[in-house]
Design an enzyme around this catalytic site. Sequence first.
Site, PDB file in Angstrom:
ATOM      1  N   ARG A   1       0.956  -1.195   0.183  1.00  0.00           N
ATOM      2  CA  ARG A   1      -0.067  -0.080  -0.126  1.00  0.00           C
ATOM      3  C   ARG A   1       0.923   1.310   0.119  1.00  0.00           C
ATOM      4  O   ARG A   1       2.045   1.446   0.711  1.00  0.00           O
ATOM      5  CB  ARG A   1      -0.802   0.121   1.190  1.00  0.00           C
ATOM      6  CG  ARG A   1      -2.040  -1.007   1.084  1.00  0.00           C
ATOM      7  CD  ARG A   1      -3.127  -0.698   0.159  1.00  0.00           C
ATOM      8  NE  ARG A   1      -4.174  -1.436   0.084  1.00  0.00           N
ATOM      9  CZ  ARG A   1      -4.134  -2.667  -0.817  1.00  0.00           C
ATOM     10  NH1 ARG A   1      -3.226  -2.940  -1.468  1.00  0.00           N
ATOM     11  NH2 ARG A   1      -5.327  -3.458  -0.788  1.00  0.00           N
TER      12      ARG A   1
ATOM     13  N   GLU B   1      -2.928   7.735  -4.890  1.00  0.00           N
ATOM     14  CA  GLU B   1      -2.981   6.581  -6.137  1.00  0.00           C
ATOM     15  C   GLU B   1      -4.080   6.963  -6.981  1.00  0.00           C
ATOM     16  O   GLU B   1      -5.245   6.977  -6.427  1.00  0.00           O
ATOM     17  CB  GLU B   1      -3.201   5.080  -5.481  1.00  0.00           C
ATOM     18  CG  GLU B   1      -3.102   4.153  -6.680  1.00  0.00           C
ATOM     19  CD  GLU B   1      -2.860   2.833  -6.152  1.00  0.00           C
ATOM     20  OE1 GLU B   1      -2.214   2.571  -5.309  1.00  0.00           O
ATOM     21  OE2 GLU B   1      -3.619   2.104  -6.445  1.00  0.00           O
TER      22      GLU B   1
ATOM     23  N   HIS C   1      -0.736  -0.142 -10.457  1.00  0.00           N
ATOM     24  CA  HIS C   1      -1.504  -1.097  -9.459  1.00  0.00           C
ATOM     25  C   HIS C   1      -1.998  -2.461 -10.285  1.00  0.00           C
ATOM     26  O   HIS C   1      -3.085  -3.064 -10.114  1.00  0.00           O
ATOM     27  CB  HIS C   1      -2.678  -0.571  -8.831  1.00  0.00           C
ATOM     28  CG  HIS C   1      -3.223  -1.170  -7.498  1.00  0.00           C
ATOM     29  ND1 HIS C   1      -3.398  -0.621  -6.495  1.00  0.00           N
ATOM     30  CD2 HIS C   1      -3.017  -2.606  -6.947  1.00  0.00           C
ATOM     31  CE1 HIS C   1      -3.716  -1.069  -5.359  1.00  0.00           C
ATOM     32  NE2 HIS C   1      -3.490  -2.637  -5.781  1.00  0.00           N
TER      33      HIS C   1
END
Length: 337
Positions: free
Chosen positions: A248, A276, A295
Site C-alpha cells: 500500500r 493513487e 497497481h
Amino acid sequence: MAHRPSTIAALSTEAWDLVFDDARRARLRTLVAPGAPLHTPALDAAAAADRVSGIEVLVTGWGAPLLDAALLDRLPRLRAVFHAAGSVRGVVSDAFWERDILLTSAAEANAAPVAEYTLAMILLSGKRALLPLRGDDAQRDLRVAPRVGGRIGNLDRTVGIVGFSRSGRRVVDLLRPFPGLQVLVADPYADAEEVAAAGARLVPLHALLPAVDLLSLHAPALPATRGMIGRAQLAALRDGATVLNTARGALLDHDALLAECASGRLDAILDVTDPEPLPPDHPLLLLPNVAVTPHLAGSLGTEAHRLADAALDELEAWVAGRPPRHPVHRADLAHSA
C-alpha cells in the site's frame, strides 16, 4: 444429497464479469439452490428484493455492500460469506462480528500474482534492467559503467522483505531457486523458525535496512504501519538500493523517497502510491530511476479467476460439511489487511 443453500453473488458488475467467467458461474450454480438473480450489484435492487430474506450464503468481492446492522437485519438467514477478493475490511462491520456468520477470504489466492510480480521486479532490478528502459541512454553499457555503488547482478545480493504476510511468504518461497540471493525478513509478529523454514532469516527492521540491496514491502495498511518507511529508514539503506512497494502506498513516505531518488542514491519501483494514482506532474514520475506501474501486481485478467476458485472451493467445502481453509476472524484484522 447435501443441502444446496440459497445464495447470491453480491459484488459489482465489473468484478462479477472479471472474476466469474462462464465456467465458474456454472460451477456456482451446481453448488447452490436454484434462484434468480444469481448476481446482483446491490442487495437492495428490485430484482433481488424477493430473495434477500431467504439468503443463506453471500459470495462477495470488489464492490460488495457493507454488511452493517441494517443490511444484516434484512438477511436473517445468512450463515456464511465467501469473499472472492483479498481484504474484507470494506465488507464487515462491528454488527457483522456480533452474529455467528462464517467469513472466508481469497487473500491467499490474490497473493500469488503479487509475489510473481515482485519476483520479476527483484530479478530485473538486480540486472538494472529498468534503468535503461526509463532513461535516455537506453544503449549505455552497464557492464562497463554501473550505477551508484557499483552493484549489478543477482549474485551475492540481499533482499529484504518487510512483512511476512501472504505475499511476503510467497516471495520468500519463490526466491528459493536463486541461491545467489540472501533473504532477510522483518516482521514483529513473525516466528523466527517459520521464517527460517521458508528459507529466510528474521531480523529487526533496523538491522535489515543497511544490509539489503532491495527492500520489498509486504506489510498491511494499518494506522501503525502508515509511513513506516520514512526518511530515517530510507537513509539507512545502502547506496544503490532499490525500494519496491506492492503493498500500500501509505507505508512509504513519498517526499522522503523523492529526495533520495532525485539524488540518485536510491532507485524505486512503485506499483502502489499515495495518493493513487499520482498526479501526472508528480516529480517521481519524471525520474529515470523510478518505475511506476498502475497497481497491476494484484489479480488482473485471467488471474482474477483464482479468486472465484478460492471462494467456490470454500463454498463447496461448507456445503459438504468440511472446515474452511481460509477463515477470517475479527482478531485477524489487527495485523492483516
